[in-house]
Design a protein around this motif. Sequence first.
Motif, short mmCIF file in Angstrom:
data_model
loop_
_atom_site.label_atom_id
_atom_site.label_comp_id
_atom_site.label_asym_id
_atom_site.label_seq_id
_atom_site.Cartn_x
_atom_site.Cartn_y
_atom_site.Cartn_z
N GLU A 101 1.62 1.56 36.09
CA GLU A 101 2.48 0.84 35.15
C GLU A 101 2.51 1.60 33.84
O GLU A 101 1.48 2.11 33.39
N PRO A 102 3.67 1.70 33.20
CA PRO A 102 3.71 2.39 31.91
C PRO A 102 2.92 1.59 30.87
O PRO A 102 2.93 0.36 30.87
N VAL A 103 2.22 2.30 30.02
CA VAL A 103 1.45 1.66 28.97
C VAL A 103 2.28 1.72 27.70
O VAL A 103 2.66 2.80 27.25
N ILE A 104 2.57 0.57 27.15
CA ILE A 104 3.37 0.51 25.93
C ILE A 104 2.43 0.58 24.75
O ILE A 104 1.47 -0.19 24.65
N TYR A 105 2.69 1.54 23.86
CA TYR A 105 1.84 1.72 22.68
C TYR A 105 2.28 0.74 21.61
O TYR A 105 3.43 0.72 21.18
N VAL A 106 1.36 -0.09 21.19
CA VAL A 106 1.60 -1.01 20.09
C VAL A 106 0.62 -0.64 18.98
O VAL A 106 -0.59 -0.84 19.13
N PRO A 107 1.13 -0.06 17.90
CA PRO A 107 0.22 0.39 16.85
C PRO A 107 -0.44 -0.79 16.14
O PRO A 107 0.15 -1.86 16.02
#
Length: 126
Positions: free
Chosen positions: A46-52
């Motif tokens: 699954e793609p990992v969504i970067y949330v800063p």
Amino acid sequence: MQYTNEHFTGTHKDWSDRLKASLPPGNPENWPMPEGEEPPVKVEPEPVIYVPDLNTEKEQAQAELVYIFEKRAEEIAGKYPWFERDTWQDQEAEALAYQADPNTPTPVLTKIATPRNITVAELHSV
């Protein structure tokens, strides 16, 4: 040169040719499966969504602004020491007071003039 072990005797080329002949050509996914077995299923991660982290972003933005400010301040007022820069308002007030009355105490201007071996009057004329 001959190689020998319990299963094979021959040259490197003989061994290489024998190995190539025992493997079907092409991608291993296309090789025939033993009877009753299913080919392995390729599972894409699954793609990992970067949330800063907001606090980290704020800290980095503030650090960048401080760096930009200090760099520009250095360009503008670089020839003056920080003490002089930080006391410009006090210097102005003392200079105006000195203009009105040369006997007025001028501690900041005196502190600036002394290391330069000049008087407050000479500093005022500069």
